[in-house]
Enzyme design. Structure first.
Site, PDB file in Angstrom:
ATOM      1  N   ASN A  54      68.256  44.385  34.094  1.00  0.00           N
ATOM      2  CA  ASN A  54      68.632  45.605  33.365  1.00  0.00           C
ATOM      3  C   ASN A  54      67.988  46.803  34.050  1.00  0.00           C
ATOM      4  O   ASN A  54      67.283  46.660  35.038  1.00  0.00           O
ATOM      5  CB  ASN A  54      68.229  45.484  31.892  1.00  0.00           C
ATOM      6  CG  ASN A  54      66.743  45.265  31.744  1.00  0.00           C
ATOM      7  OD1 ASN A  54      65.950  46.137  32.067  1.00  0.00           O
ATOM      8  ND2 ASN A  54      66.366  44.082  31.279  1.00  0.00           N
ATOM      9  N   LYS A  89      72.863  28.992  47.081  1.00  0.00           N
ATOM     10  CA  LYS A  89      73.598  30.236  46.882  1.00  0.00           C
ATOM     11  C   LYS A  89      75.065  29.948  46.554  1.00  0.00           C
ATOM     12  O   LYS A  89      75.704  29.150  47.272  1.00  0.00           O
ATOM     13  CB  LYS A  89      73.489  31.086  48.152  1.00  0.00           C
ATOM     14  CG  LYS A  89      74.093  32.446  47.996  1.00  0.00           C
ATOM     15  CD  LYS A  89      73.948  33.273  49.253  1.00  0.00           C
ATOM     16  CE  LYS A  89      74.822  34.502  49.127  1.00  0.00           C
ATOM     17  NZ  LYS A  89      75.087  35.138  50.389  1.00  0.00           N
ATOM     18  N   PRO A 149      63.399  33.170  24.531  1.00  0.00           N
ATOM     19  CA  PRO A 149      62.528  33.375  23.363  1.00  0.00           C
ATOM     20  C   PRO A 149      62.242  34.855  23.203  1.00  0.00           C
ATOM     21  O   PRO A 149      62.217  35.601  24.189  1.00  0.00           O
ATOM     22  CB  PRO A 149      61.245  32.620  23.737  1.00  0.00           C
ATOM     23  CG  PRO A 149      61.283  32.493  25.222  1.00  0.00           C
ATOM     24  CD  PRO A 149      62.726  32.493  25.631  1.00  0.00           C
ATOM     25  N   ASP A 150      62.042  35.304  21.967  1.00  0.00           N
ATOM     26  CA  ASP A 150      61.668  36.693  21.717  1.00  0.00           C
ATOM     27  C   ASP A 150      60.142  36.777  21.752  1.00  0.00           C
ATOM     28  O   ASP A 150      59.464  36.291  20.844  1.00  0.00           O
ATOM     29  CB  ASP A 150      62.220  37.152  20.356  1.00  0.00           C
ATOM     30  CG  ASP A 150      62.073  38.655  20.190  1.00  0.00           C
ATOM     31  OD1 ASP A 150      60.942  39.160  20.330  1.00  0.00           O
ATOM     32  OD2 ASP A 150      63.090  39.318  19.932  1.00  0.00           O
ATOM     33  N   ILE A 151      59.620  37.367  22.820  1.00  0.00           N
ATOM     34  CA  ILE A 151      58.166  37.385  23.043  1.00  0.00           C
ATOM     35  C   ILE A 151      57.464  38.158  21.931  1.00  0.00           C
ATOM     36  O   ILE A 151      56.441  37.733  21.395  1.00  0.00           O
ATOM     37  CB  ILE A 151      57.858  38.002  24.432  1.00  0.00           C
ATOM     38  CG1 ILE A 151      58.566  37.183  25.513  1.00  0.00           C
ATOM     39  CG2 ILE A 151      56.357  38.073  24.689  1.00  0.00           C
ATOM     40  CD1 ILE A 151      58.609  37.848  26.870  1.00  0.00           C
ATOM     41  N   ASP A 180      67.760  39.119  27.007  1.00  0.00           N
ATOM     42  CA  ASP A 180      67.942  38.257  25.837  1.00  0.00           C
ATOM     43  C   ASP A 180      68.464  36.877  26.238  1.00  0.00           C
ATOM     44  O   ASP A 180      68.360  35.926  25.485  1.00  0.00           O
ATOM     45  CB  ASP A 180      68.929  38.905  24.850  1.00  0.00           C
ATOM     46  CG  ASP A 180      68.305  40.139  24.204  1.00  0.00           C
ATOM     47  OD1 ASP A 180      67.102  40.085  23.903  1.00  0.00           O
ATOM     48  OD2 ASP A 180      69.008  41.155  24.036  1.00  0.00           O
ATOM     49  N   PHE A 236      59.106  47.966  21.061  1.00  0.00           N
ATOM     50  CA  PHE A 236      59.946  49.090  21.440  1.00  0.00           C
ATOM     51  C   PHE A 236      61.375  48.763  21.010  1.00  0.00           C
ATOM     52  O   PHE A 236      61.753  47.596  20.977  1.00  0.00           O
ATOM     53  CB  PHE A 236      59.907  49.317  22.962  1.00  0.00           C
ATOM     54  CG  PHE A 236      58.867  50.337  23.360  1.00  0.00           C
ATOM     55  CD1 PHE A 236      57.518  50.020  23.274  1.00  0.00           C
ATOM     56  CD2 PHE A 236      59.234  51.597  23.803  1.00  0.00           C
ATOM     57  CE1 PHE A 236      56.551  50.955  23.614  1.00  0.00           C
ATOM     58  CE2 PHE A 236      58.278  52.533  24.140  1.00  0.00           C
ATOM     59  CZ  PHE A 236      56.933  52.215  24.050  1.00  0.00           C
ATOM     60  N   LYS A 289      64.558  46.309  12.990  1.00  0.00           N
ATOM     61  CA  LYS A 289      63.935  45.461  14.021  1.00  0.00           C
ATOM     62  C   LYS A 289      62.457  45.223  13.714  1.00  0.00           C
ATOM     63  O   LYS A 289      61.939  44.140  13.913  1.00  0.00           O
ATOM     64  CB  LYS A 289      64.087  46.176  15.376  1.00  0.00           C
ATOM     65  CG  LYS A 289      64.162  45.243  16.540  1.00  0.00           C
ATOM     66  CD  LYS A 289      64.764  45.919  17.762  1.00  0.00           C
ATOM     67  CE  LYS A 289      66.278  45.805  17.756  1.00  0.00           C
ATOM     68  NZ  LYS A 289      66.871  46.403  18.952  1.00  0.00           N
ATOM     69  N   LYS A 291      61.308  41.420  13.313  1.00  0.00           N
ATOM     70  CA  LYS A 291      60.421  40.804  14.313  1.00  0.00           C
ATOM     71  C   LYS A 291      58.990  40.656  13.821  1.00  0.00           C
ATOM     72  O   LYS A 291      58.153  40.104  14.517  1.00  0.00           O
ATOM     73  CB  LYS A 291      60.452  41.632  15.597  1.00  0.00           C
ATOM     74  CG  LYS A 291      61.851  41.700  16.207  1.00  0.00           C
ATOM     75  CD  LYS A 291      61.793  41.984  17.678  1.00  0.00           C
ATOM     76  CE  LYS A 291      63.200  42.106  18.229  1.00  0.00           C
ATOM     77  NZ  LYS A 291      63.248  41.848  19.662  1.00  0.00           N
TER      78      LYS A 291
END
Ligand code: C5P
Length: 399
Positions: free
Chosen positions: A209, A287, A302-304, A277, A322, A336, A340
Site C-alpha cells: 500500500n 517467479k 491477523p489484526d496486530i 489485511d 490509527f 474501530k 478493536k
C-alpha cells in the site's frame, strides 16, 4: 556542585534571539555554566554585551580570531560542553548542519562537537513548512539531534502558524531534562509500528500500500525524545532508522505481529503501520511467468492492534490505533476503537487529494473514551510530538 553542567549556546539570527537571554539567566540561576557563540546574523538581534553579562563569560563570534583560537579553539569550545543548544535555530543554520557545512565559528563547532545537540527552530511558518526545511530537520533528527518546538502562534512577520520558537521555560525545562538524563517518558517502554507490509505473490512481486512510514517513524522519534525506551517495528520504507530507537525491520504482517509480541511488555503501543489485511495463501516459490495470472487466493492477516489490545496481562498500558478513512472519518474510527478494543484512535482522512500518504502534514482527530478532539493541520512531526506528550500525560495519571 557536580550536578552543574556546561551548555554551549549558539545564537543564530532571528527575532526570537531575545528569548535566549532568559534561557541563559534561568540556567545560570540553577548553577549551570553557559558559554555563547553568536553568529554574525545573531549579532543583528542581540548584542555580545548582553550575552556576556548574563553568561558571565566571554562571547565567541569569530572563527579566525587569533585571540579566540589561542585562548579557546573551536574544537575545545565544542568539546568542553555537556550539551550544545542552537536557539534560535534558523532555516539557514539547520540547512548547514544537515549538509555538514562549516563556514563560521558556530557551524564549525557544530561539526566538531561530540556532545548532544538540541535545536530550537524559529522561522516564518512557510519557511518551516518548506520541504527543504522539513527534509533538513528529518536528517538532523535521524542523526540524533533533538528538537524543541517550534510552536504555533503569532509571528513577528504578522502571520500565524507553526514556526515560533518555544518559550524560554520550555527550552530551559528540556535542557534540564537532558542534563539530568530524564524525560517525561523516562523509565517507560513504547512500541510503534510503521510503514506498509509487503505480502509476497512470488519471489519478486508483492501486495503493498501507499504508506510512507513518515508518521510512524515520527512517533517513534517523539517517544524516544521524551526518554522512552522505544522499539519501532517497521515495514519496508525509505525512512532512516531513528537514532536511539531499536528498529526491527519486517516485511509481512505475520513478521510484524511476531516482532511486536516479542517487544512486550510495553507501557504504550501505537499501531501506525498500514498493515495489509490480506496475504497470499501460497506465494509461488518461483517467479510467475508473464502471461500467467498470479493466483490471488487471499487469507486474512491477523489484526496486530486487536491482538495486542486483547493480550490479557501482557496488554500494553495504553493502546493507540490509527484509522485511515476516506469517508465518515470520525464515526468509522470511533467504531474501530470499540471493535478493536484500543484506548485511543487517531483518525485521518486519506482520500485522494489530501496528500496524507507520503506527505509531510496530517489533519487528525483523536478519539478517546472522553470524546473527540479535532487537531489542526500539523506537520507529521508535530502530530507525533503532541501524541507523545498526551501519552506522557495519560501515563502520569494512570494508577
Ligand atoms: O481496520 P483498519 O486496517 O482500518 O485499522 C487500522 C488500525 O489497525 C491501524 O492502527 C493499523 O496499524 C492496525 N492494524 C493492525 N493489523 C492489521 C490491520 C490493521 O495492527 N492486520
Amino acid at each position: 556542585m557536580s550536578d552543574n553542567k556546561r551548555l554551549l549556546l549558539i545564537v543564530s539570527g532571528g527575532i526570537a534571539a531575545y528569548k535566549c537571554l532568559e534561557v541563559i539567566r534561568r540556567l545560570r540561576e540553577r548553577g549551570h555554566a553557559v558559554r555563547c557563540i553568536l553568529t554574525k546574523a545573531g549579532a543583528e538581534f542581540v548584542t555580545p554585551l548582553s550575552l556576556a553579562a548574563l553568561s558571565e563569560d566571554k562571547v565567541y563570534d569569530d572563527l579566525f580570531s587569533l585571540t579566540d583560537e589561542s585562548e579557546m579553539g573551536h574544537i575545545r569550545l565544542s568539546r568542553e560542553a555537556d550539551l550544545v543548544l542552537v536557539a534560535p535555530a534558523t532555516a539557514s543554520i539547520l540547512a548547514k548542519m544537515a549538509a555538514g557545512i562549516a563556514d563560521d565559528l558556530a557551524t564549525t563547532a557544530l561539526l566538531a562537537t561530540d556532545c548532544p545537540v538540541v535545536v530550537a527552530p524559529a522561522m516564518n511558518v512557510r519557511m518551516w513548512e518548506h520541504p527543504a526545511t522539513q527534509a533538513n530537520m528529518a536528517v538532523l533528527e535521524a542523526r540524533g539531534v533533538r528538537r524543541i518546538g517550534p510552536v504555533e502562534g503569532d509571528m513577528a512577520c504578522g502571520e500565524w502558524g507553526m514556526g515560533r520558537m518555544a518559550e524560554a521555560d520550555a527550552i530551559t525545562a528540556a535542557v534540564e531534562d537532558l542534563f539530568s538524563g530524564r524525560g517525561r517518558l523516562a523509565g517507560r517502554r513504547a512500541l510503534v509500528t510503521s510503514g506498509p507490509t509487503h505480502e509476497a505473490l512470488d519471489p519478486v512481486r508483492y501486495l503493498a500500500n501507499r504508506s510512507s512510514g513518515k508518521q510512524g517513524h515520527a512517533i517513534a522519534r517523539a517517544f524516544s525524545r521524551l526518554g522512552a525506551e522505544t522499539v519501532l517495528v517497521s515495514g519496508p520504507t525509505g525512512q532512516p532508522d531513528p537514532a536511539g530507537v531499536e528498529t526491527v525491520h519486517v516485511e509481512t504482517a505475520l513478521e510484524m505481529l511476531a516482532a511486536c509480541e516479542k517487544a512486550l511488555p510495553v507501557d504504550a503501543f501505537v499501531a501506525a503501520a498500514a498493515v495489509s489485511d490480506w496475504r497470499i495463501a501460497q506465494p509461488a516459490t518461483d517467479k510467475i511467468k508473464k502471461g500467467k495470472a498470479p493466483p490471488l487466493d487471499l487469507v486474512e492477516n491477523p489484526d496486530i492492534l486487536a491482538r495486542l489490545a486483547g493480550a490479557g496481562n501482557r496488554r500494553p498500558g495504553l493502546v493507540i490505533g490509527f484509522a485511515a478513512e476516506t469517508e465518515t472519518v470520525v464515526p468509522n474510527a470511533a467504531e474501530k476503537r470499540r471493535a478493536k478494543g484500543c484506548d485511543w484512535i487517531v483518525a485521518n482522512d486519506v482520500s485522494a487529494g489530501t496528500g496524507v500518504f507520503g506527505g509531510d502534514t496530517n489533519t487528525v482527530h483523536l478519539i478517546t473514551a472522553e470524546g473527540v478532539e479535532h487537531w489542526p493541520p500539523l506537520a507529521k512531526d508535530a502530530v507525533a510530538e503532541r501524541l507523545a506528550s498526551r501519552v506522557a500525560d495519560a501515563l502520569d495519571k494512570a494508577p
